[in-house]
Write an enzyme that holds these catalytic residues in place. Structure first.
Site, PDB file in Angstrom:
ATOM      1  N   THR A  35       0.846  -1.139  -0.179  1.00  0.00           N
ATOM      2  CA  THR A  35      -0.001   0.428  -0.291  1.00  0.00           C
ATOM      3  C   THR A  35       1.224   1.335   0.077  1.00  0.00           C
ATOM      4  O   THR A  35       1.302   2.509  -0.424  1.00  0.00           O
ATOM      5  CB  THR A  35      -1.352   0.195   1.792  1.00  0.00           C
ATOM      6  OG1 THR A  35      -1.703  -1.521   1.094  1.00  0.00           O
ATOM      7  CG2 THR A  35      -1.912   1.071   1.525  1.00  0.00           C
ATOM      8  N   TYR A  48      -7.855   0.541  -3.861  1.00  0.00           N
ATOM      9  CA  TYR A  48      -7.165   1.280  -4.960  1.00  0.00           C
ATOM     10  C   TYR A  48      -6.148  -0.358  -4.883  1.00  0.00           C
ATOM     11  O   TYR A  48      -6.128  -1.080  -5.238  1.00  0.00           O
ATOM     12  CB  TYR A  48      -6.084   1.800  -3.693  1.00  0.00           C
ATOM     13  CG  TYR A  48      -4.902   1.271  -2.359  1.00  0.00           C
ATOM     14  CD1 TYR A  48      -6.429   0.367  -1.333  1.00  0.00           C
ATOM     15  CD2 TYR A  48      -4.338   0.536  -2.563  1.00  0.00           C
ATOM     16  CE1 TYR A  48      -5.629  -0.125  -0.482  1.00  0.00           C
ATOM     17  CE2 TYR A  48      -4.066  -0.555  -1.120  1.00  0.00           C
ATOM     18  CZ  TYR A  48      -4.604  -0.671  -0.156  1.00  0.00           C
ATOM     19  OH  TYR A  48      -3.783  -1.264   0.611  1.00  0.00           O
ATOM     20  N   THR A 114       1.366  -4.596   4.026  1.00  0.00           N
ATOM     21  CA  THR A 114       1.382  -4.421   5.559  1.00  0.00           C
ATOM     22  C   THR A 114       0.600  -6.031   5.548  1.00  0.00           C
ATOM     23  O   THR A 114       0.711  -6.730   6.877  1.00  0.00           O
ATOM     24  CB  THR A 114       0.034  -4.284   5.897  1.00  0.00           C
ATOM     25  OG1 THR A 114      -0.887  -4.194   6.001  1.00  0.00           O
ATOM     26  CG2 THR A 114       0.710  -2.404   6.079  1.00  0.00           C
ATOM     27  N   ASP A 115      -0.158  -6.895   5.226  1.00  0.00           N
ATOM     28  CA  ASP A 115      -0.468  -7.778   4.599  1.00  0.00           C
ATOM     29  C   ASP A 115       0.436  -9.354   5.094  1.00  0.00           C
ATOM     30  O   ASP A 115      -0.092  -9.796   6.264  1.00  0.00           O
ATOM     31  CB  ASP A 115      -1.295  -8.309   3.363  1.00  0.00           C
ATOM     32  CG  ASP A 115      -2.623  -8.355   3.176  1.00  0.00           C
ATOM     33  OD1 ASP A 115      -2.907  -7.068   3.870  1.00  0.00           O
ATOM     34  OD2 ASP A 115      -2.794  -7.943   2.088  1.00  0.00           O
ATOM     35  N   LYS A 187      -0.402  -8.267  12.235  1.00  0.00           N
ATOM     36  CA  LYS A 187      -1.398  -6.865  12.230  1.00  0.00           C
ATOM     37  C   LYS A 187      -2.520  -7.174  12.706  1.00  0.00           C
ATOM     38  O   LYS A 187      -3.130  -8.906  13.093  1.00  0.00           O
ATOM     39  CB  LYS A 187      -1.431  -7.975  10.198  1.00  0.00           C
ATOM     40  CG  LYS A 187      -2.646  -6.354   9.918  1.00  0.00           C
ATOM     41  CD  LYS A 187      -2.391  -6.784   8.194  1.00  0.00           C
ATOM     42  CE  LYS A 187      -2.608  -5.434   7.784  1.00  0.00           C
ATOM     43  NZ  LYS A 187      -3.290  -5.273   6.064  1.00  0.00           N
ATOM     44  N   GLU A 305      -3.815 -30.622  27.081  1.00  0.00           N
ATOM     45  CA  GLU A 305      -4.700 -31.671  26.363  1.00  0.00           C
ATOM     46  C   GLU A 305      -4.575 -32.838  25.390  1.00  0.00           C
ATOM     47  O   GLU A 305      -4.538 -33.288  25.066  1.00  0.00           O
ATOM     48  CB  GLU A 305      -6.443 -30.554  26.122  1.00  0.00           C
ATOM     49  CG  GLU A 305      -6.928 -29.938  27.403  1.00  0.00           C
ATOM     50  CD  GLU A 305      -8.340 -28.802  26.388  1.00  0.00           C
ATOM     51  OE1 GLU A 305      -9.069 -29.687  25.965  1.00  0.00           O
ATOM     52  OE2 GLU A 305      -8.064 -28.154  26.457  1.00  0.00           O
TER      53      GLU A 305
END
Ligand code: GLU
Length: 353
Positions: A35, A48, A114-115, A187, A305
């Site tokens: 971005t 975008y 950023t993903d 994120k 567990e």
């Protein structure tokens, strides 16, 4: 005489400015897209395309950077980080390991979508070998948006990369005025500029008014993997658990060439009975199975567990599924011993145990 004096004064000025220039730290920017390099048709909308703007345009958009450092950059790729790949990771680590050998380079900034920034950050943290700062940054809003966050994030990342205080801290993420450790940062929000956090440990520090302030002592990742010479990485996938899950997807992974499976379990990495036997079968076939959790905070602990010893499962400790995948990929470049791999997960989590 007057003329000679003004020529001398001008020469002195040039000399002084060169000395001043020489004192500025050198920061090298590797651009990968995202971005921060995105453009949209509207300054107020959220639609975008990522990865449209080239590195020099990004640098030119923040002329304040030139006041504090000498900056150079290159475009590695220009993609949305949803398309990040093993191939780009290997190119990045190779290039960074090359650049940090250059005594004229003081720090590296990687611009990134950023993903998947948290995954690339951890991958680089575990493979780059340097005491110099390596800092990832990006943006949540495209460069054409009102209040685009990219310019300040880039400026702050450069501040972090140029600071002596940032040495020996491994790979970091600088976003929204905070600095985070690669192993911790995730994120947390799909659209907010306040999207990155280290919920289990807190940030390393903050950047404000062109200065980075650390609240933590320096420290490197306790593990290093040498990936030089590798052209591919072991295939590792993630199975995301949910109520009512069936064995279809887990079964499909067997026989599809996976060397490792990360199970994003429920709670403390728990496994639905519908797929438990498939994961046992995966182990019997030599596939390493790591139990992690879809719960965003807290560890996935050993022998809670699930009888990990009996099933030869690895507990991811403090790594979430996507970060556990990164460590499992790197682990598999040197061993298929599940106990050794558990040791890696314990080691990277040492500060929390
Ligand atoms: N999906 C794109 C990426 O990760 C844009 C998201 C962003 O950078 O914030 O590159």
């Amino acid at each position: 005489m007057k003329r000679l004096a003004s020529i001398l004064a001008a020469a002195l000025l040039i000399l002084i400015s060169h000395i001043a220039l020489g004192q500025k730290p050198n920061v090298y920017i590797l651009a990968t897209g995202g971005t921060i390099a995105g453009t949209g048709a509207s300054s107020t909308g959220t639609a975008y395309s990522a990865g449209q703007v080239a590195i020099q345009t990004l640098i030119d958009a923040v002329p304040q950077i030139q006041d504090i450092v000498q900056v150079r950059g290159e475009q590695v790729v220009n993609i949305g980080s949803q398309d990040m790949s093993d191939e780009v990771w290997l190119r990045l680590v190779e290039r960074i390991n090359e650049l940090v050998q250059d005594p004229d380079i003081d720090g590296i900034v990687v611009t990134h979508g950023t993903d998947t920034m948290e995954e690339t950050a951890l991958f680089l943290d575990l493979t780059v070998q340097t005491s110099k700062p390596v800092v990832l940054t990006g943006a949540m809003r495209p460069s054409t948006a009102l209040s685009a966050d990219g310019p300040l994030n880039l400026f702050n990342a450069v501040v972090v990369a140029a600071s002596q205080d940032s040495r020996d801290r491994g790979v970091m993420v600088a976003m929204n005025g905070q600095v985070h450790a690669a192993a911790q940062v995730i994120k947390m929000h799909t659209t907010s500029v306040e999207s990155f956090a280290s919920p289990n440990a807190g940030p390393l520090g903050t950047v404000l008014n062109g200065k980075v302030n650390y609240q933590t002592a320096p420290g490197h990742a306790p593990l290093h993997f040498d990936v030089s010479g590798l052209r591919t990485l072991p295939k590792v996938g993630i199975i995301y658990s949910h109520s009512g899950i069936n064995a279809d997807m887990a079964n499909a992974m067997l026989g599809a060439g996976y060397q490792g499976i990360v199970h994003a379990g429920v709670g403390n990495g728990n496994i639905h009975k519908a797929i438990f036997h498939v994961l046992d079968k995966a182990r019997a076939n030599g596939i390493i199975v790591v139990r992690s959790s879809r719960v965003p905070t807290g560890p996935t602990t050993l022998e809670n567990e699930v009888d990990d010893e009996a099933h030869q499962f690895v507990a991811s400790q403090w790594l979430n599924p996507q970060k556990a995948r990164v460590l499992l990929i790197l682990s598999l470049t040197c061993t298929h011993d599940w106990q050794q791999i558990q040791e890696y997960f314990n080691t990277i989590s040492t500060i929390h145990i």
